[in-house]
Design a protein around this motif. Sequence first.
Motif, short mmCIF file in Angstrom:
data_model
loop_
_atom_site.label_atom_id
_atom_site.label_comp_id
_atom_site.label_asym_id
_atom_site.label_seq_id
_atom_site.Cartn_x
_atom_site.Cartn_y
_atom_site.Cartn_z
N VAL A 1 30.83 34.61 41.99
CA VAL A 1 32.08 34.33 41.13
C VAL A 1 32.29 35.78 40.50
O VAL A 1 31.73 36.76 40.52
N PRO A 2 33.83 36.06 40.13
CA PRO A 2 34.22 37.45 39.82
C PRO A 2 33.74 37.75 38.39
O PRO A 2 33.63 36.82 37.48
N ARG A 3 33.75 38.89 37.96
CA ARG A 3 33.39 39.32 36.63
C ARG A 3 34.42 40.00 36.23
O ARG A 3 35.34 40.95 36.99
N PHE A 4 34.85 40.32 34.85
CA PHE A 4 35.86 41.11 34.26
C PHE A 4 35.46 42.62 34.74
O PHE A 4 36.53 43.36 34.72
N THR A 5 34.28 43.05 34.77
CA THR A 5 34.04 44.33 35.39
C THR A 5 34.21 44.64 36.54
O THR A 5 33.90 45.79 36.74
#
Length: 648
Positions: free
Chosen positions: A120-124
Amino acid sequence: MGLEGMFGPGQSSRLGSALTQQLIFPGTGDSGDEVTEEVESSWCAVEVQNDSGDVLTAQRPVKHATLSRNLVRVWNGPALTRSPAQPAEDYFVRESGATQRARGFHTLLVSFLGWELPLVPRFTGGEVPLYPEVIFPFVYGDQRAWNSASARQVTHFQIREPSRRAVEFLLAFQGPAAQSERQRLEDTAKSLRAEWTAGRQSALAAASVTGARIFGIPDLPAGTRAGSKGGVSPTSLAEAGVEVLDGGEWRPLPEVLRGLIEPGGGRTAVLEEPARTVADVGIERLQTQLRRAEDELGDMLATASAVEQKLSINESQLAALDRRITALEEERQRNLDVKTLIRLGSDHPEDHLADNDCPTCHQSLASVEIDSLGPSLNVDETLGLLNAQLATMRGMREQMGAAVDQGRGAYAALQRAADSSRSHIRSIQDDLVAPEDYPSASDITQRVVSGVRSNELERLNSAVAAQLEQLQHIAIEMAETRTELNRLPTVVPDEDVRRRTELADLMREQLKSFGFSSYDSAKVDINEETLRPERPGFDLDTDVSASDVVRIKIAYLNAVRELSSRAGGPHPGLLMLDEPRQHELDEAHFRSAISRLASGSGRQVIITTAASTEALAGLLKGNAANVIDFGSARLMRREEPNDPLDLI
């Protein structure tokens, strides 16, 4: 289990003082003073069984002189209900790699549960596994979380929309796979764009140092920007190459290289020949060469002056375009602010645009009399015009930037050629005043300069060829990436929509059964973006009674559990609710909740409560349940001598 990470990033224990600090016993005798004993060593263990019938026992130290809490002893089989048949293996938890490395306990736990954690994607930026700590708030409703109608949000992993990702995983949604693939491809496109820009700048810099220029390499390859549909053809660099200023003209690099090598022999052979004397060259020939070199220098300087003048004009125009773009962006933002004020109901939003200066020359119009303003654009029309102007200005700025870069390269090349011409003129002048039997300085200079220049250009030719090959690979990969992005679905799959609707129906059905009364339970829905319970325009955590918050949470968590079972999702079927009656949930409604929770076959629900066994008997009437009474001592099991699980 190492899942306390769902409560936050801290490493402190969530267990009580009886395991971490001291034991407190009632006093005896006349004084009645409490008796305390310091805890020297303690541990906790759990024995779990999966759908395949496999049993796993995990034990962690809570307090120990030498062992860390992040060490986990694991038995592949029962070790609490019977003596372990095999020795334990050591794993680690709450450390980097606990979910991805072979000795990470969560790697083992995920495999034991039969899960395949999605990325899943991270904010960073980048992707990480959907950690078990993010999923387990849908398995465990802790006592401190009953003030929220939704599952606890785990944010410290910097995962975008963690609760949504957990629900999508548990309900086996199809859309997240496409979203994850889209994020991966967009990250790839971003990386390729950076590589292209760096490679292009490297080639341009290498050419500029040698007085050459690159042509045929666009600023960005095809497919960099979104907007195209279907397949994308890669940018071709077959026509790209290098030009060198030679004799006042830009000529292809291979042609210039051939001219630097005399016919009939290699450059090495030419350089090894004996240097000619002044007499061998001839005075008349030297005078002719001098006149020709001086004329060439004059032409070069005149051309350089014209190029410099044009470059100065282009740089001024580039700066003007930058200022204009900045002004348009500011004006666009002001109109966006006005649009926001209009949406919020402002009576005088146009005051925000009050400006007595001419938008073109920026001079004051305060003293100018105007009889009629005439028709004017509304905010949306103005924004459309500003966007069109910005697109035009940015296109002009891109073209002007390319012209400035080309002008700077040409000016640098002309200056370099002029310096070389001056050196040649000086060597000819030295020959004209030297004795006839002296070696010709102009001949030697010309040979050395030609040799150095040809070596320099050959290196440039090789470097640019390698860079063009790399850029071509990037262009092909960029086109393939954009083509794959264009083929991904842009809408939510119908099956995901159906499951979200079914989740809302299951939750509302239970809310009605559980006695939800703050308003009509049909108004409670599942948010399309967050997949959390909501009523549009309301805050479920504060706009309903405390007991109804508990009802929503139980209904929501159990709806996820039931729907996952129906859809073949990976929910373990376990649901633990810690003291759900702490907000005085009505007895009849709690009994209804217990009946619903107990209705699933092959699944397990664990509920803790401070109610007496007599009260529980009434609540559990007609429902199959196993009641474990810890009694006043609050001990699950008394200490046994020589317990095989005791930590040494």
